[in-house]
Design a protein around this motif. Structure first.
Motif, PDB file in Angstrom:
ATOM      1  N   SER A 108       0.788  -1.077  -0.030  1.00 53.55           N
ATOM      2  CA  SER A 108      -0.196  -0.133   0.001  1.00 53.55           C
ATOM      3  C   SER A 108       0.859   1.258  -0.013  1.00 53.55           C
ATOM      4  O   SER A 108       2.336   1.032   0.283  1.00 53.55           O
ATOM      5  N   PRO A 109       0.360   2.455  -0.345  1.00 52.23           N
ATOM      6  CA  PRO A 109       1.166   3.669  -0.055  1.00 52.23           C
ATOM      7  C   PRO A 109       1.641   3.856   1.173  1.00 52.23           C
ATOM      8  O   PRO A 109       0.978   3.363   2.106  1.00 52.23           O
ATOM      9  N   LEU A 149       2.319   7.008   3.428  1.00 50.14           N
ATOM     10  CA  LEU A 149       2.178   8.299   3.333  1.00 50.14           C
ATOM     11  C   LEU A 149       2.692   9.057   4.707  1.00 50.14           C
ATOM     12  O   LEU A 149       2.631   8.524   5.668  1.00 50.14           O
ATOM     13  N   TRP A 203      -6.800  10.265   0.001  1.00 45.04           N
ATOM     14  CA  TRP A 203      -6.169  10.186   1.380  1.00 45.04           C
ATOM     15  C   TRP A 203      -7.021  11.069   1.978  1.00 45.04           C
ATOM     16  O   TRP A 203      -7.862  11.818   1.822  1.00 45.04           O
ATOM     17  N   ASN A 233       4.624  10.140  -0.534  1.00 42.47           N
ATOM     18  CA  ASN A 233       4.379   8.952  -0.624  1.00 42.47           C
ATOM     19  C   ASN A 233       5.537   8.318  -0.958  1.00 42.47           C
ATOM     20  O   ASN A 233       6.348   8.129  -2.003  1.00 42.47           O
ATOM     21  N   ALA A 252      -3.751   6.762   3.911  1.00 43.84           N
ATOM     22  CA  ALA A 252      -4.135   6.611   2.575  1.00 43.84           C
ATOM     23  C   ALA A 252      -5.614   5.628   2.535  1.00 43.84           C
ATOM     24  O   ALA A 252      -5.422   4.665   3.069  1.00 43.84           O
ATOM     25  N   TRP A 304      -6.190   3.041  -3.433  1.00 42.62           N
ATOM     26  CA  TRP A 304      -4.595   3.143  -4.330  1.00 42.62           C
ATOM     27  C   TRP A 304      -4.998   1.927  -5.337  1.00 42.62           C
ATOM     28  O   TRP A 304      -5.992   1.245  -5.431  1.00 42.62           O
ATOM     29  N   ASP A 361       0.828   4.024  -6.264  1.00 42.89           N
ATOM     30  CA  ASP A 361       0.426   5.372  -6.323  1.00 42.89           C
ATOM     31  C   ASP A 361      -1.041   5.474  -5.176  1.00 42.89           C
ATOM     32  O   ASP A 361      -1.433   4.374  -5.212  1.00 42.89           O
ATOM     33  N   CYS A 362      -0.951   6.627  -4.537  1.00 40.47           N
ATOM     34  CA  CYS A 362      -2.079   6.597  -3.551  1.00 40.47           C
ATOM     35  C   CYS A 362      -3.231   7.624  -4.441  1.00 40.47           C
ATOM     36  O   CYS A 362      -2.723   8.563  -4.910  1.00 40.47           O
ATOM     37  N   ARG A 406       3.985   7.143  -6.436  1.00 42.18           N
ATOM     38  CA  ARG A 406       5.084   6.166  -5.501  1.00 42.18           C
ATOM     39  C   ARG A 406       6.538   6.852  -5.614  1.00 42.18           C
ATOM     40  O   ARG A 406       6.853   7.566  -6.336  1.00 42.18           O
ATOM     41  N   THR A 444      -3.406  12.937  -7.349  1.00 41.50           N
ATOM     42  CA  THR A 444      -2.753  11.420  -6.715  1.00 41.50           C
ATOM     43  C   THR A 444      -1.288  11.507  -6.197  1.00 41.50           C
ATOM     44  O   THR A 444      -0.520  12.811  -6.822  1.00 41.50           O
TER      45      THR A 444
END
Length: 589
Positions: free
Chosen positions: A479-480, A482, A510, A501, A586, A589, A506-507, A555, A552
């Motif tokens: 997972s992201p 953050l 959030w 991130n 997050a 994603w 990618d997230c 990553r 977004t």
């Protein structure tokens, strides 16, 4: 008429005579046996001495003009110790001799450190050491500059038979030792060189089984000057110089040839039988056939049956190469120095590859490897590539098809979903390589699977570029990750926070929770961000990105900065105060 009897020996007299003869014979044997045993011992000791001298002469020939020597030891002859990038080695092993039928110990091998140990050759024929037991040692060293020398020793015993096996005959030892003078090191001041090293024995441990001697040979150099006064080397080393006891130097200025033996034969793929010769300097390379005639052709075809042997002679400064596939593939490359440093090298050429032994057809087998490909996150791994990486034709089936050519690969991508891919090994010694594919179709090697190391039925799981032994071993999808790297102070009725991130994906959405200063009403937020007040804490507010709002956070270090406007004109005391971060999460994603 009376008969006259003839007088003879009685039975008792005959028995006495036989007894006396037996006693005399036994006495003679007992007297002569020590003499006979002594003769045998003398012969054995002579053989032991001659064999030790022959071996040490070989070692002396290699080390006499060495420009750098390092001696280390270990207990495992299959593992080469660290050698400081020296090119050559000699191994004196006190372990059991592989070819001994009586379990005798001691053997010596040499080769290049850049080659596999399996390429090493015996310094002298194993049969020369007969069935005697040899234990090698270093009896003395002198590491002082300009006086370098090494004294090697060999303790030799014959083997004797017992009722069940052979053992070392400890009653008949023979000791031999020889001191090697490292001439190039001792005479470094006379050499026009900058590469003369020294003698190091810091890694030697007498309790270890194996003595490894790593060394650098002098560069082969053309010599200038007058041969009567020894000449002056143009580069490192003194070529073929020798020294007598008075220190006089004589130099052989004749050309030194080196040679290799190349065997051409058909292998697994008869379509790969044609080769080209490539010579760096035709005038310095000569190729001879088995019958002694010169081979002046520029190419050769391996016979469908049997072996075609060529002997190649190289002069100093030359390099001999063999190429295939319209000269696009280099099969073999040997230069003069390599051929000279490792005499009697033999190469077997088949299937457009160079090998250490002649071709033996692989046996048929029936093994499977099932690859469970689990579609993961494309930003981490977008797919998998399977490549038949051996040179064996029709040895592996991937999903029912042979992939024999270098340019043929089996590729499978994430967007096709998860899939079980079956690889069938039908010939021994076959191998596949696995790669992960990126979104831009770049490949990264993961692992190899060889038929000989697999069971009859095998399974692996691959996802996100990693291999697992079972489906239960696959970790949750990443997972992201953050973090809010900065919350600014309120200035001109605005403040901002920056989200970073550090994860692998990618997230998309959030939420950030922040505690505002007292009496800090919000005036405006970006159109793609919502705000929600905490009913229990009037100063706490949650900012959430709207679904599909395209804020977004990419990553691998991607950031997003969000600006918030407050009603500072209603409370001028807010100027300069900094909101406090509570959390960042997050949500998609």
């Amino acid at each position: 008429m009376s008969k006259k009897l003839k007088k003879g020996f009685t039975l008792i007299e005959l028995l006495v005579v036989l007894l006396l003869m037996g006693i005399i014979t036994t006495a003679i044997v007992m007297i002569l046996r020590p003499t006979s045993n002594l003769a045998v011992d003398i012969d054995n000791k002579a053989d032991e001495e001659n064999n030790a001298i022959t071996l040490f002469d070989y070692v002396n020939g290699k080390l006499r003009y060495a420009t750098d020597v390092m001696i280390v030891s270990n207990d495992d002859a299959s593992v080469m110790p660290s050698h400081g990038n020296m090119k050559n080695f000699i191994l004196l092993s006190n372990d059991t001799r592989p070819v001994s039928k009586k379990g005798a110990r001691g053997y010596a091998k040499s080769g290049l450190t850049s080659n596999p140990l399996s390429n090493a050759t015996y310094c002298v024929s194993s049969s020369l050491l007969a069935e005697n037991d040899y234990q090698f040692s270093i009896e003395g060293v002198n590491t002082e500059a300009k006086a370098e020398s090494i004294t090697f020793g060999a303790l030799v015993h014959p083997m004797k038979a017992t009722y069940s096996n052979f053992v070392i005959n400890e009653d008949k030892p023979y000791n031999y030792s020889e001191t090697f003078q490292l001439v190039n090191m001792q005479n470094r001041d006379q050499l026009n060189t900058t590469v003369i090293g020294g003698l190091s024995t810091s890694g030697y441990d007498a309790s270890k089984k194996n003595i490894w001697i790593f060394y650098e040979e002098p560069k082969e150099a053309k010599l200038t000057g007058n041969a009567s006064n020894g000449g002056i080397p143009a580069s490192a080393g003194i070529g073929n110089a020798t020294y007598d006891k008075m220190g006089k130097k004589d130099i052989d200025l004749s050309i030194n040839n080196a040679s290799i033996i190349v065997h051409f034969m058909s292998g697994n793929d008869t379509n790969k039988n044609f080769y080209w010769y490539n010579k760096s300097d035709s005038s310095k390379i000569t190729i001879f056939n088995d019958d002694g005639s010169a081979d002046t052709n520029g190419q050769v075809s391996a016979p469908n049956t049997g072996i075609l042997t060529k002997t190649i002679y190289l002069e100093e400064g030359s390099t001999f190469k063999i190429k295939a596939d319209n000269q696009n593939r280099e099969v073999l490359s040997v230069d003069y120095t390599s051929a000279k440093n490792t005499p009697d090298q033999e190469f077997w050429i088949y299937d457009w590859e160079s090998h250490n032994a002649e071709y033996v057809p692989p046996a048929a087998i029936n093994k499977t490897l099932t690859i469970h490909y689990v579609a993961g996150i494309s930003s981490i791994s977008n797919g998998i590539r399977i490549k038949d990486s051996d040179v064996i034709k029709d040895g592996i089936l991937i999903e029912g098809r042979y992939y024999n050519n270098d340019w043929e690969n089996y590729d499978y991508y994430n967007n096709n979903g998860s899939k079980d891919i079956v690889v069938n090994y039908v010939l021994e010694n076959t191998k596949i390589d696995l790669y992960t594919l990126s979104e831009s179709n770049n490949v990264t090697y993961i692992a190899s699977y060889e038929a000989n190391s697999l069971g009859d039925s095998n399974e692996i799981w691959i996802t996100n570029g990693a291999i697992y032994g079972s489906v239960d071993d696959i970790p949750p999808a990443p997972s992201p990750q953050l973090e809010v790297t900065e919350v600014t102070a309120i200035s001109n009725n605005n403040f901002s926070f920056t989200i970073k991130n550090t994860g692998l994906v990618d997230c998309q959405n959030w939420e950030v929770v922040i505690d505002l200063p007292d009496n800090c009403p919000i005036n405006n937020v970006p159109w793609n961000v919502t705000q929600t007040y905490d009913s229990q804490n009037p100063n706490r507010i949650k900012f959430t990105s709207k679904d599909g709002s395209l804020i977004t956070v990419g990553r691998n270090g991607g950031i997003a900065t969000i600006s918030i406007q407050v009603k500072g004109w209603e409370n001028p005391a807010l100027e300069g105060q900094t909101p406090t971060l509570v959390s960042v999460t997050a949500t998609k994603w």
